[in-house]
Motif scaffolding. Structure first.
Motif, mmCIF file in Angstrom:
data_model
loop_
_atom_site.group_PDB
_atom_site.id
_atom_site.type_symbol
_atom_site.label_atom_id
_atom_site.label_comp_id
_atom_site.label_asym_id
_atom_site.label_seq_id
_atom_site.Cartn_x
_atom_site.Cartn_y
_atom_site.Cartn_z
ATOM 1 N N LEU A 1 -55.371 -31.348 25.733
ATOM 2 C CA LEU A 1 -55.293 -29.787 25.151
ATOM 3 C C LEU A 1 -54.280 -28.967 26.202
ATOM 4 O O LEU A 1 -53.377 -28.132 25.937
ATOM 5 N N SER A 2 -54.657 -29.072 27.514
ATOM 6 C CA SER A 2 -54.126 -28.293 28.558
ATOM 7 C C SER A 2 -52.634 -28.658 28.779
ATOM 8 O O SER A 2 -51.724 -27.825 28.848
ATOM 9 N N LEU A 3 -52.320 -30.152 28.707
ATOM 10 C CA LEU A 3 -50.893 -30.474 28.863
ATOM 11 C C LEU A 3 -49.835 -29.690 27.524
ATOM 12 O O LEU A 3 -48.939 -29.509 28.034
ATOM 13 N N MET A 4 -50.739 -29.612 26.287
ATOM 14 C CA MET A 4 -50.001 -29.071 25.271
ATOM 15 C C MET A 4 -49.927 -27.508 25.406
ATOM 16 O O MET A 4 -49.169 -26.817 24.497
ATOM 17 N N GLY A 5 -50.685 -26.946 26.224
ATOM 18 C CA GLY A 5 -50.722 -25.412 26.604
ATOM 19 C C GLY A 5 -51.511 -24.754 25.649
ATOM 20 O O GLY A 5 -51.298 -23.659 25.365
ATOM 21 N N PHE A 6 -52.510 -25.447 25.118
ATOM 22 C CA PHE A 6 -53.348 -24.848 24.147
ATOM 23 C C PHE A 6 -54.715 -24.008 24.948
ATOM 24 O O PHE A 6 -55.154 -24.582 25.949
ATOM 25 N N GLU A 7 -55.401 -23.363 24.213
ATOM 26 C CA GLU A 7 -56.830 -22.898 24.636
ATOM 27 C C GLU A 7 -56.741 -22.305 25.846
ATOM 28 O O GLU A 7 -57.883 -22.081 26.489
ATOM 29 N N ASN A 8 -55.572 -22.022 26.540
ATOM 30 C CA ASN A 8 -55.700 -21.141 27.852
ATOM 31 C C ASN A 8 -56.447 -21.822 28.987
ATOM 32 O O ASN A 8 -56.999 -21.094 29.641
ATOM 33 N N LEU A 9 -56.024 -23.198 28.960
ATOM 34 C CA LEU A 9 -56.734 -23.842 29.920
ATOM 35 C C LEU A 9 -56.059 -23.836 31.390
ATOM 36 O O LEU A 9 -54.769 -23.448 31.141
ATOM 37 N N ASN A 10 -56.607 -24.198 32.224
ATOM 38 C CA ASN A 10 -55.925 -24.242 33.554
ATOM 39 C C ASN A 10 -54.917 -25.553 33.575
ATOM 40 O O ASN A 10 -55.263 -26.410 33.022
ATOM 41 N N PRO A 11 -53.949 -25.443 34.476
ATOM 42 C CA PRO A 11 -52.846 -26.666 34.100
ATOM 43 C C PRO A 11 -53.232 -27.713 34.868
ATOM 44 O O PRO A 11 -54.008 -27.701 35.885
ATOM 45 N N ILE A 12 -53.035 -29.029 34.049
ATOM 46 C CA ILE A 12 -53.422 -30.219 34.863
ATOM 47 C C ILE A 12 -52.278 -30.901 35.198
ATOM 48 O O ILE A 12 -51.266 -30.703 34.544
ATOM 49 N N ASP A 13 -52.285 -31.599 36.294
ATOM 50 C CA ASP A 13 -51.119 -32.420 36.906
ATOM 51 C C ASP A 13 -50.995 -33.826 36.034
ATOM 52 O O ASP A 13 -51.955 -34.535 36.164
#
Ligand SMILES: [Zn+2]
Lengths: 328, 322
Positions: B292-304
């Motif tokens: 979800l983070s990679l797709m930019g959803f849910e206001n998550l912190n970015p993952i490498d």
């Protein structure tokens, strides 16, 4: 957890489980503690062997205990007879049947075979029959296929003889049983490549002709499944095919695939009202191969097919937009 | 029913994991404990809840998993070291900016442990028992990268080996000749990215890899690991991170994948399972969240996508070649 149904635990159920677990936890932890003590003090005895097996029967993923078990075996090897080695194979097989996806068990089994007191070829040939049975149970288990390649490698190294023809026949059987068995298609590619590289085909052209019939047949059998299409693409692009066939023959083959795929797509449209995305994808590839061959294509249809794919396969829309861009 | 991301419940779920000592499963999974801590901690970082775990306790636990005799990390005290767990140990310390909790000598021994497991052909075995798998190349190179200890002697043969694992269909196998598998796409592309060598792949190879990867998406939105297999939330990570590495992240449908991940949440207790209605675990919880983070959803912190660690941490890594 892979493939484990979610359970709703009521308070009552949970309480009951905790009570049952409490006893088991005590038993398990004390056993683990004993075995790790033996490991740390390097007590390599038949007794340690027995206890390590008990831990692994509780928990086949406990790799440290598999390691300890191998160290024990190394140390008491002189006292172990053929029965032990056969029991060890039976033990790993029983575990594999329960846990076919645990890497540690597969590896331990290879180690056992390599160290078996009977170092004859017989042991490995028997293993091949066993892995056949495992692949009958789950024809896609990639551990099983990987294991099979390891066994074959040993047999080939020992006999100095290639098993490629037999292995190719096996992939045919597996595919005939289930055309979506991509593991078998994959293996087919490996074998054909090697047989070509080591000059194992008696008659390359005859092989190619038969293979084309085989693929065509498969295409008509299941046009929904991507396995056949991935394979077809590889085969048409494979250098052996374009080298052995002369320009005319190769062109004719490409045209024939093109018209067959168009037929399949038309049938699908009639039946479901929709384009078959895999047909469209392959038509694009064939047109590219034709262009690369220097065949003049009067009215190239690739752009049209890509546009249709955007409709027919919207999940991958952005890839098709990329392809469209590349077409320019 | 509108599908919601249950952030607070996931935090609660991860927090609850260490309180499960009354369950037999807790003890039967000791061999995954250090990995489990890494999965949980990374998920918490992405959920912006890093403080849920007590740093001091975790760092001490990691240190207790360091194996003096071999120099690597084990999953649990008294177990044997393995490359898989060595990476987890290093990742956790790195996330806490606590690599200096290890002495110079410990780091030296750890680097030796990793290097010693590289074989002649560039591949890595997981430990002295000789299992070879591209997973171990990834864990070795990623560990050395985090420690800033990559050298051409290690990198070059490893890269050659990875390239041999590339398959005709655009996927990667666990060894040369093995069938393509999405997890292996990540380990191979990830390893190449760690050492800055993705450019060893030609444009047509990259296009083909992108194709194979995007074909993993099924009509219901989830991704599978190989053709004709069921979808599984963990492939949201293996496939998406691979697509991200080759800059083709948007070759799958985000909305549908999001839907699949969200429907695999346990709405009562939090956590994410491999597919809807299955039992949740911390592994799938992490990979659902990172997807979800990679797709930019849910206001998550970015993952490498290369290291599977928070970008905030990896942005400080020294990039090879140094
Ligand atoms: Zn999974």
């Amino acid at each position: 957890m892979h493939g484990v149904k979610r359970r709703q635990w009521s308070r009552e159920l949970l309480k009951q489980k905790r009570i049952e677990d409490e006893k088991k936890i005590k038993q398990y932890r004390s056993l683990v503690d004993t075995v790790l003590n033996l490991k740390e003090t390097q007590i390599y005895t038949k007794d340690s062997l027995k206890l390590s097996k008990e831990v692994l029967q509780w928990n086949p993923e406990f790799n440290t205990v598999w390691n300890f078990r191998r160290d024990i075996i190394e140390n008491v090897k002189g006292q172990l007879d053929v029965t032990f080695w056969e029991d060890e194979l039976n033990f790993t097989m029983a575990e594999l049947k329960k846990f076919p996806k645990v890497y540690w068990i597969w590896n331990h089994r290879v180690w056992v075979l390599k160290n078996h007191i009977d170092s004859s070829l017989k042991i490995w040939q028997r293993e091949l029959i066993i892995v056949n049975k495992l692949l009958d149970m789950d024809a896609r288990n990639f551990h099983g296929w990987h294991y099979r390649r390891r066994i074959i490698k040993v047999i080939e190294d020992r006999t100095g003889k290639s098993n490629d023809h037999e292995e190719l026949e096996l992939t045919t059987q597996k595919i005939n049983k289930n055309i979506s068995n991509f593991s078998a298609w994959h293996q087919r590619v490996q074998l054909i490549t090697r047989m070509n590289d080591t000059d194992e085909f008696e008659n390359r052209k005859e092989f190619i002709t038969n293979e084309i019939d085989y693929i065509t047949n498969a295409m008509f059998t299941d046009a929904e499944d991507q396995s056949v299409w991935f394979y077809m693409e590889w085969f048409l692009e494979y250098e052996m095919v374009s080298k052995v066939l002369n320009h005319n023959e190769y062109t004719t083959i490409l045209n024939k695939f093109q018209s067959n795929i168009l037929i399949i797509n038309e049938d699908d449209k009639e039946f479901s009202g929709k384009e078959n995305p895999w047909c469209l994808k392959m038509l694009i590839i064939i047109e590219k191969l034709q262009t690369n061959l220097g065949i003049e294509i009067k009215d190239g249809k690739s752009k049209e097919w890509i546009a249709k794919l955007i409709e027919a396969d919207p999940l991958r829309k952005n890839r098709y937009l990329y392809l469209l861009h590349e077409e320019k | 029913m509108p599908m919601e991301f249950l952030k607070e419940k996931h935090i609660e779920y991860i927090k609850s994991l260490d309180a499960k000592q009354g369950d037999l499963e807790y003890w039967l999974s000791e061999h995954l404990r250090l990995n489990g801590v890494y999965w949980g901690l990374t998920a918490l970082c992405i959920l912006d809840a890093k403080d849920t775990f007590k740093k001091e306790d975790i760092v001490n636990f990691v240190l207790s998993c360091w194996v003096k005799s071999t120099g690597g990390f084990s999953p649990f005290p008294r177990h044997d070291a393995h490359l898989l767990t060595t990476l987890s140990g290093i990742q956790i310390l790195s996330i806490y900016n606590s690599l200096d909790a290890l002495t110079e000598e410990q780091i030296e021994k750890c680097v030796e442990f990793i290097k010693k497991n590289q074989l002649e052909d560039g591949s890595f075995q997981g430990d002295r028992f000789g299992e070879v798998d591209t997973r171990f190349i990834y864990t070795a190179l990623s560990s050395l990268s985090i420690l800033g200890r990559l050298t051409p002697e290690i990198v070059d043969p490893a890269v050659d080996y990875i390239l041999k694992c590339y398959n005709f269909d655009g996927g990667f196998g666990l060894s040369p000749g093995s069938e393509s598998h999405a997890a292996q796409a990540f380990t191979c592309l990830g390893a190449l990215a760690v050492v800055g060598k993705v450019n060893k792949l030609s444009k047509s190879q990259i296009d083909k890899i992108g194709w194979w990867l995007c074909e993993r998406q099924l009509p219901e939105g989830g991704l599978n690991g190989r053709p004709s297999k069921l979808p599984d939330v963990c492939y949201s990570w293996w496939v998406l991170s691979s697509l991200a590495i080759i800059n083709k992240l948007n070759w799958i449908d985000y909305k549908k994948l999001r839907h699949f991940i969200l429907s695999s949440q346990d709405t009562k207790r939090g956590g994410i399972s491999d597919r809807p209605d299955n039992e949740v675990d911390v592994f799938h919880t992490l990979f659902g969240i990172t997807g979800l983070s990679l797709m930019g959803f849910e206001n998550l912190n970015p993952i490498d996508p290369v290291y599977c660690m928070p970008c905030e941490v990896t942005s400080k890594f020294k990039k090879y070649p140094y």
